[in-house]
Each structure stands twice: as C-alpha cells, then as structure tokens.
Write a protein that holds these residues in place. Structure first.
Motif, PDB file in Angstrom:
ATOM      1  N   ILE A  88      53.333  86.597  98.704  1.00  0.00           N
ATOM      2  CA  ILE A  88      52.669  85.706  97.748  1.00  0.00           C
ATOM      3  C   ILE A  88      53.176  86.008  96.341  1.00  0.00           C
ATOM      4  O   ILE A  88      53.328  87.171  95.952  1.00  0.00           O
ATOM      5  N   GLY A  89      53.420  84.945  95.568  1.00  0.00           N
ATOM      6  CA  GLY A  89      53.857  85.112  94.186  1.00  0.00           C
ATOM      7  C   GLY A  89      53.019  84.304  93.227  1.00  0.00           C
ATOM      8  O   GLY A  89      52.281  83.393  93.634  1.00  0.00           O
ATOM      9  N   ALA A  90      53.106  84.645  91.948  1.00  0.00           N
ATOM     10  CA  ALA A  90      52.461  83.853  90.901  1.00  0.00           C
ATOM     11  C   ALA A  90      53.343  82.632  90.652  1.00  0.00           C
ATOM     12  O   ALA A  90      54.152  82.580  89.725  1.00  0.00           O
ATOM     13  N   GLY A  91      53.196  81.647  91.532  1.00  0.00           N
ATOM     14  CA  GLY A  91      54.140  80.550  91.596  1.00  0.00           C
ATOM     15  C   GLY A  91      55.327  80.979  92.450  1.00  0.00           C
ATOM     16  O   GLY A  91      55.624  82.171  92.565  1.00  0.00           O
ATOM     17  N   SER A  92      56.005  80.029  93.067  1.00  0.00           N
ATOM     18  CA  SER A  92      57.159  80.396  93.889  1.00  0.00           C
ATOM     19  C   SER A  92      58.290  80.959  93.042  1.00  0.00           C
ATOM     20  O   SER A  92      59.146  81.681  93.546  1.00  0.00           O
ATOM     21  N   ASP A  93      58.278  80.656  91.741  1.00  0.00           N
ATOM     22  CA  ASP A  93      59.342  81.216  90.893  1.00  0.00           C
ATOM     23  C   ASP A  93      59.218  82.740  90.761  1.00  0.00           C
ATOM     24  O   ASP A  93      60.227  83.419  90.524  1.00  0.00           O
ATOM     25  N   GLN A  94      58.042  83.308  90.942  1.00  0.00           N
ATOM     26  CA  GLN A  94      57.962  84.770  90.932  1.00  0.00           C
ATOM     27  C   GLN A  94      58.648  85.349  92.167  1.00  0.00           C
ATOM     28  O   GLN A  94      59.252  86.429  92.100  1.00  0.00           O
ATOM     29  N   VAL A  95      58.585  84.649  93.283  1.00  0.00           N
ATOM     30  CA  VAL A  95      59.298  85.105  94.473  1.00  0.00           C
ATOM     31  C   VAL A  95      60.811  85.050  94.225  1.00  0.00           C
ATOM     32  O   VAL A  95      61.560  85.917  94.676  1.00  0.00           O
ATOM     33  N   ILE A  96      61.266  84.036  93.482  1.00  0.00           N
ATOM     34  CA  ILE A  96      62.679  83.972  93.088  1.00  0.00           C
ATOM     35  C   ILE A  96      63.050  85.197  92.255  1.00  0.00           C
ATOM     36  O   ILE A  96      64.129  85.774  92.417  1.00  0.00           O
ATOM     37  N   GLU A  97      62.145  85.618  91.385  1.00  0.00           N
ATOM     38  CA  GLU A  97      62.383  86.831  90.600  1.00  0.00           C
ATOM     39  C   GLU A  97      62.503  88.047  91.513  1.00  0.00           C
ATOM     40  O   GLU A  97      63.411  88.883  91.337  1.00  0.00           O
ATOM     41  N   VAL A 217      67.537  84.134 105.644  1.00  0.00           N
ATOM     42  CA  VAL A 217      67.009  82.891 105.060  1.00  0.00           C
ATOM     43  C   VAL A 217      65.548  83.103 104.683  1.00  0.00           C
ATOM     44  O   VAL A 217      64.789  83.722 105.430  1.00  0.00           O
ATOM     45  N   ILE A 218      65.162  82.570 103.523  1.00  0.00           N
ATOM     46  CA  ILE A 218      63.761  82.589 103.106  1.00  0.00           C
ATOM     47  C   ILE A 218      63.361  81.193 102.650  1.00  0.00           C
ATOM     48  O   ILE A 218      64.138  80.494 101.988  1.00  0.00           O
ATOM     49  N   TYR A 219      62.174  80.777 103.043  1.00  0.00           N
ATOM     50  CA  TYR A 219      61.612  79.489 102.641  1.00  0.00           C
ATOM     51  C   TYR A 219      60.605  79.720 101.519  1.00  0.00           C
ATOM     52  O   TYR A 219      59.766  80.613 101.607  1.00  0.00           O
ATOM     53  N   LEU A 220      60.677  78.908 100.472  1.00  0.00           N
ATOM     54  CA  LEU A 220      59.734  78.994  99.362  1.00  0.00           C
ATOM     55  C   LEU A 220      58.836  77.767  99.336  1.00  0.00           C
ATOM     56  O   LEU A 220      59.305  76.641  99.516  1.00  0.00           O
ATOM     57  N   ARG A 233      48.806  78.962  89.614  1.00  0.00           N
ATOM     58  CA  ARG A 233      50.017  79.763  89.812  1.00  0.00           C
ATOM     59  C   ARG A 233      50.007  80.553  91.116  1.00  0.00           C
ATOM     60  O   ARG A 233      49.874  81.773  91.143  1.00  0.00           O
ATOM     61  N   VAL A 234      50.146  79.834  92.223  1.00  0.00           N
ATOM     62  CA  VAL A 234      50.250  80.483  93.529  1.00  0.00           C
ATOM     63  C   VAL A 234      51.415  79.860  94.309  1.00  0.00           C
ATOM     64  O   VAL A 234      51.446  78.647  94.520  1.00  0.00           O
ATOM     65  N   GLY A 235      52.344  80.709  94.725  1.00  0.00           N
ATOM     66  CA  GLY A 235      53.445  80.280  95.571  1.00  0.00           C
ATOM     67  C   GLY A 235      53.656  81.304  96.667  1.00  0.00           C
ATOM     68  O   GLY A 235      52.961  82.320  96.726  1.00  0.00           O
ATOM     69  N   TYR A 236      54.621  81.055  97.532  1.00  0.00           N
ATOM     70  CA  TYR A 236      54.831  81.979  98.638  1.00  0.00           C
ATOM     71  C   TYR A 236      56.272  81.896  99.137  1.00  0.00           C
ATOM     72  O   TYR A 236      56.977  80.894  98.936  1.00  0.00           O
ATOM     73  N   GLY A 237      56.698  82.976  99.780  1.00  0.00           N
ATOM     74  CA  GLY A 237      57.963  83.018 100.480  1.00  0.00           C
ATOM     75  C   GLY A 237      57.693  83.381 101.923  1.00  0.00           C
ATOM     76  O   GLY A 237      56.805  84.192 102.211  1.00  0.00           O
TER      77      GLY A 237
END
Length: 364
Positions: A88-97, A217-220, A233-237
């Motif tokens: 889980i990320g603070a938005g999917s862009d945090q997972v990109i980070e 491979v990772i899905y966002l 601000r909730v995203g996921y990978g």
C-alpha cells in the motif's frame, strides 16, 4: 548550501491548479469555479465514505494499523490475490518511489513512452538514472523493443490507459512486451485508470492476476480516480511476494493515515459508486468527442476519465488555458509535455455545460 547534483536536472512536478488559486487571483467565488484539470471524480465520493470519516474521527489521533490487514484482505478478495502480493502506498505514485529507490542508481536506465506520467522520470532522476523515451506517446511494441535491446533498462513503464494522453494498450500488446523482456528488467503496468478502460473495451482490461505469473512485473492501482478518493491518497502495487517483500523495505511506517485506511476499506465493499461514475463518464465524453468534430480539431480516443484535445498552429493551448482560467474554468495545459494540447477531465452535465460555453467564447 550544496544539494545533490541529481537535483540539477529535475523539474518540479506541476500539479493541476487548485480552486483556491482561482479564487485568490481572479476574485471568482469558489462555487463558480469549474475544475476539470486533475482527473478527480466529478460526482465526489461514495456517500458511505462520509459516514466512515465521521465514525473514525475520534481515533484520528491514533496511528493506523501498519499491517493494513483489512485493506489488504479487501484487495485480496477484489483481485483474487494473496495478502503478501500487496503493498500500500500514499497514492500509487509512492509505490513508484519505492520501486525507483529499490532498483535504480546512476548506472541504470528507465524506459517509457514519449509522453506519459511525469513522476516516472522524476523518481528515476532522483536516483541518478538515465531516462529513455520511445518516439511515440502510444506504447508501440517495436519502439519499446528497439530501446530495450539497445539499452537494457532496469525498469519499463507501461501506463495503460496512459496519462496525460488517454490512449490505452491492449492486454495482448502489454503481455507481448512483458514476454519479450528478461527477468532483470522490471515491467511496471500502471492501471490508475483501468476501471474506465475495462468498461469501454474488454480487450484493454488488465487485472493483477493476469500478471502474477511473472516475477518481474508489478501492477499499480489507485483509489484516487474511479473511487473518488484523490484527497485521501491511497494506492497499491500487486506483484509476486518476493518483489513485494523487497519493496516493503522502502516503505516508511504508517505511510497512509488512519482515515485514509478506513475509507479505502469501505470503498472496496461496494462497486455501485464506481459503476455510477463510469456510466456518467461514458455518457458525457460523447459530448466532448462530438464537440471536437464540430469545431474541426483532433482529440485522442480516451480510455480514461479525461480527454485530450490536440491543436494545430491556428490554436494555442497555453493562451486558451490561461483565458479559461480567468473565467474560472481549470483545465490542464500540456505545453510542459511538449504538446500543443490540453487535457480536460470529463465533468458533470453542469460542469461540462460551463466548459463548452466558455471554450466557445475563448476560441471565438
């Protein structure tokens, strides 16, 4: 003071202009401002979300459950995956980070299409990595393979549907690219707008389960768009457990808030709000397509909740965007992406009426 040298080549991400800016600069009442710039859900959020926020307000002083057990369980059921496949990320862009920090350094490179989500480049540059772009904004297999074979990038980003253009890549084409890449390259399939693409045409629908057989491979995904939770601000990978385990080493504790966690759990329970949002979008985007055809300019066929208008030399996207802003209509000028174009979030019937009225006056 000396800063890290990598910062010299990084441009600050330009977010969509807020309503408050228009109120301050042009004296327009907030109720009269129409914001169609940031691809937020125009009908707001599921009414059940407000109840969850109120019921959890008295525990806002407490840190959230850092295991995020309930949210992961809800996503597991939704996508038919295991808890240990999820981060889980603070938005999917945090997972990109997290991905960038885990894999990149000054010897690495990252491959993406010519025009795509800006944070891929920004996070990569923060790690000193080299940016590679294909010639086209669409994800063309031959272009990606030519760059891949020449440079062997550490990460390939496939944004489908693509932001800020709105086009999408079929599942067949995405899998074709993945199958041609070896396990040393991570392929990131960014499905932030996937709900819209899946509703429009099943051949563009990609689920995390379609990708779980691949170790690289990772899905966002995100709750910011169709679910209407951009402000939370909730995203996921979602990926194989070993990859997720490594990314968790990048995650700070309590990286989403107590309230964000609660509303994301609630959003997983009922898909009717998402269906309502998509139905409105499918109805209203036809107006934008017809309008462009009537006015004689191009648009990119959209698989998202926005549309991109492309202009020739007789129209200037920057001037149009500035004129609309002074009238209280906020859209996204794509000049910073090198395009004489603008991206417009598909709004409610009333919001769209306001946009068309002012846009016609401006171009006249």
């Amino acid at each position: 003071m000396k800063f890290n040298k990598v910062l010299e080549n990084i441009q600050t991400y330009e977010a969509g202009k807020p309503i408050e800016l228009v109120v301050r600069e042009f004296g327009i009442a907030a109720k009269d401002v129409v914001k169609l710039a940031s691809n937020e859900n125009p009908i707001g959020t599921n009414p059940a979300i407000a109840k969850v926020i109120r019921s959890n307000a008295d525990i806002a002083h407490l840190y959230p459950d850092d295991s995020m057990f309930e949210l992961k369980a809800a996503l597991s059921r939704k996508f038919n995956v295991q808890d240990n496949n999820i981060i889980i990320g603070a938005g999917s862009d945090q997972v990109i980070e997290f991905i960038s920090r885990a894999l990149l350094d000054e010897n690495a490179s990252v491959l993406m299409s010519a025009v795509t989500f800006a944070m891929y480049e920004i996070y990569a540059k923060q790690m000193g990595a080299k940016i590679l772009r294909t010639a086209s904004y669409t994800h063309k297999y031959d272009e990606f393979m030519e760059a891949y074979r020449m440079h062997r990038p550490k990460i390939i980003y496939l944004c489908t549907p693509n932001n800020p253009t709105g086009d999408a890549t079929s599942k067949e084409e995405v899998l074709k690219i993945i199958d041609a890449v070896d396990s040393d390259t991570l392929v990131v399939v960014d499905g932030a707008y996937m709900e819209y693409a899946a509703a429009k045409d099943p051949q563009y629908a990609i689920t995390p389960n379609d990708l779980l057989k691949y170790e690289n491979v990772i899905y966002l995904g995100t709750f910011s768009k169709a679910h209407g939770l951009g402000g939370m601000r909730v995203g996921y990978g979602i990926a194989q457990a070993e990859l997720i385990k490594e990314l968790h080493k990048m995650r700070p504790p309590f990286n989403i808030s107590t309230l964000s966690l609660a509303v994301a759990i609630e959003a997983c329970k009922d898909n009717s709000f998402v269906e309502e949002s998509i139905a409105l979008h499918q109805e209203q985007i036809k107006r934008y397509e017809a309008f462009a055809e009537e006015q004689g300019f191009e648009y990119i066929e959209s698989y998202t909740n926005f549309i991109t208008y492309m202009f020739d030399e007789t129209m200037d996207a920057t001037k149009i965007a500035d004129a609309l802003l002074k009238r209280g209509v906020i859209i996204r000028n794509l000049a910073s992406y090198g395009l004489n174009a603008m991206r417009i979030t598909i709004g409610t019937v009333k919001q769209n009426d306001v946009f068309f009225k002012h846009f016609l006056e401006v171009i006249a």
